[in-house]
Design a protein around this motif. Structure first.
Motif, PDB file in Angstrom:
ATOM      1  N   ALA A   1       9.632   3.179  -0.181  1.00  0.00           N
ATOM      2  CA  ALA A   1       8.606   3.642  -1.115  1.00  0.00           C
ATOM      3  C   ALA A   1       7.426   2.680  -1.170  1.00  0.00           C
ATOM      4  CB  ALA A   1       9.211   3.826  -2.505  1.00  0.00           C
ATOM      5  N   THR A   2       7.688   1.394  -1.146  1.00  0.00           N
ATOM      6  CA  THR A   2       6.592   0.423  -1.197  1.00  0.00           C
ATOM      7  C   THR A   2       5.699   0.528   0.028  1.00  0.00           C
ATOM      8  OG1 THR A   2       8.067  -1.245  -0.225  1.00  0.00           O
ATOM      9  CG2 THR A   2       7.854  -1.225  -2.630  1.00  0.00           C
ATOM     10  N   ARG A   3       6.294   0.751   1.186  1.00  0.00           N
ATOM     11  CA  ARG A   3       5.489   0.834   2.408  1.00  0.00           C
ATOM     12  C   ARG A   3       4.725   2.156   2.472  1.00  0.00           C
ATOM     13  NH1 ARG A   3       6.237  -3.449   1.262  1.00  0.00           N
ATOM     14  NH2 ARG A   3       7.296  -5.090   2.423  1.00  0.00           N
ATOM     15  N   VAL A   4       5.288   3.212   1.923  1.00  0.00           N
ATOM     16  CA  VAL A   4       4.557   4.471   1.813  1.00  0.00           C
ATOM     17  C   VAL A   4       3.370   4.293   0.872  1.00  0.00           C
ATOM     18  CG1 VAL A   4       4.692   6.826   0.885  1.00  0.00           C
ATOM     19  CG2 VAL A   4       6.473   5.985   2.427  1.00  0.00           C
ATOM     20  N   ALA A   5       3.595   3.621  -0.254  1.00  0.00           N
ATOM     21  CA  ALA A   5       2.499   3.367  -1.195  1.00  0.00           C
ATOM     22  C   ALA A   5       1.410   2.517  -0.550  1.00  0.00           C
ATOM     23  CB  ALA A   5       3.044   2.679  -2.445  1.00  0.00           C
ATOM     24  N   ASP A   6       1.811   1.504   0.234  1.00  0.00           N
ATOM     25  CA  ASP A   6       0.822   0.682   0.931  1.00  0.00           C
ATOM     26  C   ASP A   6      -0.026   1.531   1.879  1.00  0.00           C
ATOM     27  OD1 ASP A   6       1.625  -1.676  -0.278  1.00  0.00           O
ATOM     28  OD2 ASP A   6       2.929  -2.293   1.377  1.00  0.00           O
ATOM     29  N   ALA A   7       0.638   2.434   2.616  1.00  0.00           N
ATOM     30  CA  ALA A   7      -0.084   3.287   3.569  1.00  0.00           C
ATOM     31  C   ALA A   7      -1.037   4.234   2.845  1.00  0.00           C
ATOM     32  CB  ALA A   7       0.913   4.077   4.420  1.00  0.00           C
ATOM     33  N   ILE A   8      -0.656   4.700   1.673  1.00  0.00           N
ATOM     34  CA  ILE A   8      -1.547   5.564   0.883  1.00  0.00           C
ATOM     35  C   ILE A   8      -2.771   4.774   0.446  1.00  0.00           C
ATOM     36  CG2 ILE A   8      -1.769   6.809  -1.307  1.00  0.00           C
ATOM     37  CD1 ILE A   8       1.220   7.555  -0.977  1.00  0.00           C
ATOM     38  N   CYS A   9      -2.567   3.532   0.028  1.00  0.00           N
ATOM     39  CA  CYS A   9      -3.693   2.696  -0.408  1.00  0.00           C
ATOM     40  C   CYS A   9      -4.666   2.418   0.731  1.00  0.00           C
ATOM     41  CB  CYS A   9      -3.175   1.389  -0.994  1.00  0.00           C
ATOM     42  SG  CYS A   9      -2.419   1.576  -2.623  1.00  0.00           S
ATOM     43  N   VAL A  10      -4.171   2.321   1.957  1.00  0.00           N
ATOM     44  CA  VAL A  10      -5.052   2.144   3.110  1.00  0.00           C
ATOM     45  C   VAL A  10      -5.852   3.415   3.356  1.00  0.00           C
ATOM     46  CG1 VAL A  10      -5.104   1.819   5.612  1.00  0.00           C
ATOM     47  CG2 VAL A  10      -3.619   0.393   4.208  1.00  0.00           C
ATOM     48  N   ALA A  11      -5.181   4.561   3.267  1.00  0.00           N
ATOM     49  CA  ALA A  11      -5.844   5.837   3.537  1.00  0.00           C
ATOM     50  C   ALA A  11      -6.773   6.264   2.413  1.00  0.00           C
ATOM     51  CB  ALA A  11      -4.788   6.911   3.787  1.00  0.00           C
ATOM     52  N   VAL A  12      -6.359   5.989   1.169  1.00  0.00           N
ATOM     53  CA  VAL A  12      -7.147   6.405  -0.008  1.00  0.00           C
ATOM     54  C   VAL A  12      -7.247   5.197  -0.950  1.00  0.00           C
ATOM     55  CG1 VAL A  12      -7.439   8.199  -1.757  1.00  0.00           C
ATOM     56  CG2 VAL A  12      -6.045   8.668   0.254  1.00  0.00           C
ATOM     57  N   PRO A  13      -8.062   4.211  -0.622  1.00  0.00           N
ATOM     58  CA  PRO A  13      -8.079   2.955  -1.396  1.00  0.00           C
ATOM     59  C   PRO A  13      -8.546   3.099  -2.840  1.00  0.00           C
ATOM     60  CG  PRO A  13      -9.858   2.994   0.229  1.00  0.00           C
ATOM     61  CD  PRO A  13      -8.982   4.156   0.537  1.00  0.00           C
TER      62      PRO A  13
END
Length: 263
Positions: free
Chosen positions: A89-101
């Motif tokens: 979940a943390t790595r998915v959240a990180d990837a979301i923050c990169v895509a939609v900062p």
């Protein structure tokens, strides 16, 4: 909504809540019960169960999961992780923050654990124990001692451990299938399910319980040790088995998903 990576739990609103856990094979409540018990106008998606045969790198998997979720055109309100799924979940959240900062999701981790070699061996023993009624005399004890030795030889080599554990499990299930006259299909299905679960744990073993930006909130059942700083942890007076269906937990999570975070 159509998806190859995510399974729809319920669709009651435009914003997505992404749930990371391994589906099936457990008596404890899962995210399906949590989603059903939270009457908020949200769409809950659960990661699919097919892990074997995919890219073994968590960063690549997380990017694929996020690409498909964001491809729906819906914003991601939150990412939830349970047990080993917290490290995904943390790595998915990180990837979301990169895509939609500009739109970081709320991250809530329930009974979070970090995956180690001991985790894989413990799950192997648990899986073998579930078939103990059909094992030959001494096979369960032998499996325990053998897995301890394998862990001692390869404590930090999770892929090596997973390969050895899967092979040993397959041989044990071949014996079970033979005693019950169930044939090769039964053995292959059991081994495939176990291998998929270990692949899921291998992915989780590449993750962690931290975020690149922000801090997740940890919710823990009665006997679960908080995984991180107690300031970001809430211990709940509920058994692990009922954590994702408990009324008070549902109210707490509903508040986190529908209000501005206060931690």
């Amino acid at each position: 909504m159509e998806s190859t990576k995510w399974q729809l739990l319920c669709d009651r609103g435009p914003d997505l809540v992404l749930c990371l856990d391994f589906l099936g094979g457990r008596a404890a409540a899962g995210f399906a019960e949590l989603a059903a018990g939270i009457p908020a106008e949200l769409c809950f998606l659960h990661i699919g169960q097919s892990f074997s045969g995919g890219d073994p790198r968590l960063d690549a998997q997380a990017d694929e999961w996020v690409r498909e979720a964001l491809g729906t055109g819906r914003p991601v309100r939150a990412v939830l992780g349970y047990c080993a799924g917290a490290a995904l979940a943390t790595r998915v959240a990180d990837a979301i923050c990169v895509a939609v900062p500009v739109q970081p999701p709320v991250v809530v981790l329930l009974d979070a654990v970090a995956v180690t070699g001991a985790t894989l061996c413990d799950q192997f023993v648990s899986a073998v124990e579930s078939s103990s009624a059909h094992l030959a005399a001494g096979e369960l004890d032998d499996a325990r001692h053998w897995s301890d030795g394998l862990l001692g030889d390869h404590p930090d080599d999770l892929p090596c451990l997973a390969a050895g554990l899967t092979d040993r499990y397959d041989r044990l299930m071949a014996g079970v299938a033979g005693r019950l006259s169930l044939g090769e299909f039964f053995r292959r299905e059991l081994t495939a399910g176990f291998a998929s679960y270990l692949t899921y744990l291998l992915l989780a073993g590449q993750g962690g319980l931290d975020l690149r930006a922000g801090t997740p909130l940890f919710l823990s059942s009665r006997d679960h040790e908080p995984a991180m700083d107690p300031a970001n942890s809430v211990s709940l007076d509920v058994d692990r088995e009922h954590l994702l269906r408990d009324t008070d937990v549902l109210k707490l999570v509903a508040g986190l998903l529908t209000e501005e975070p206060r931690w």
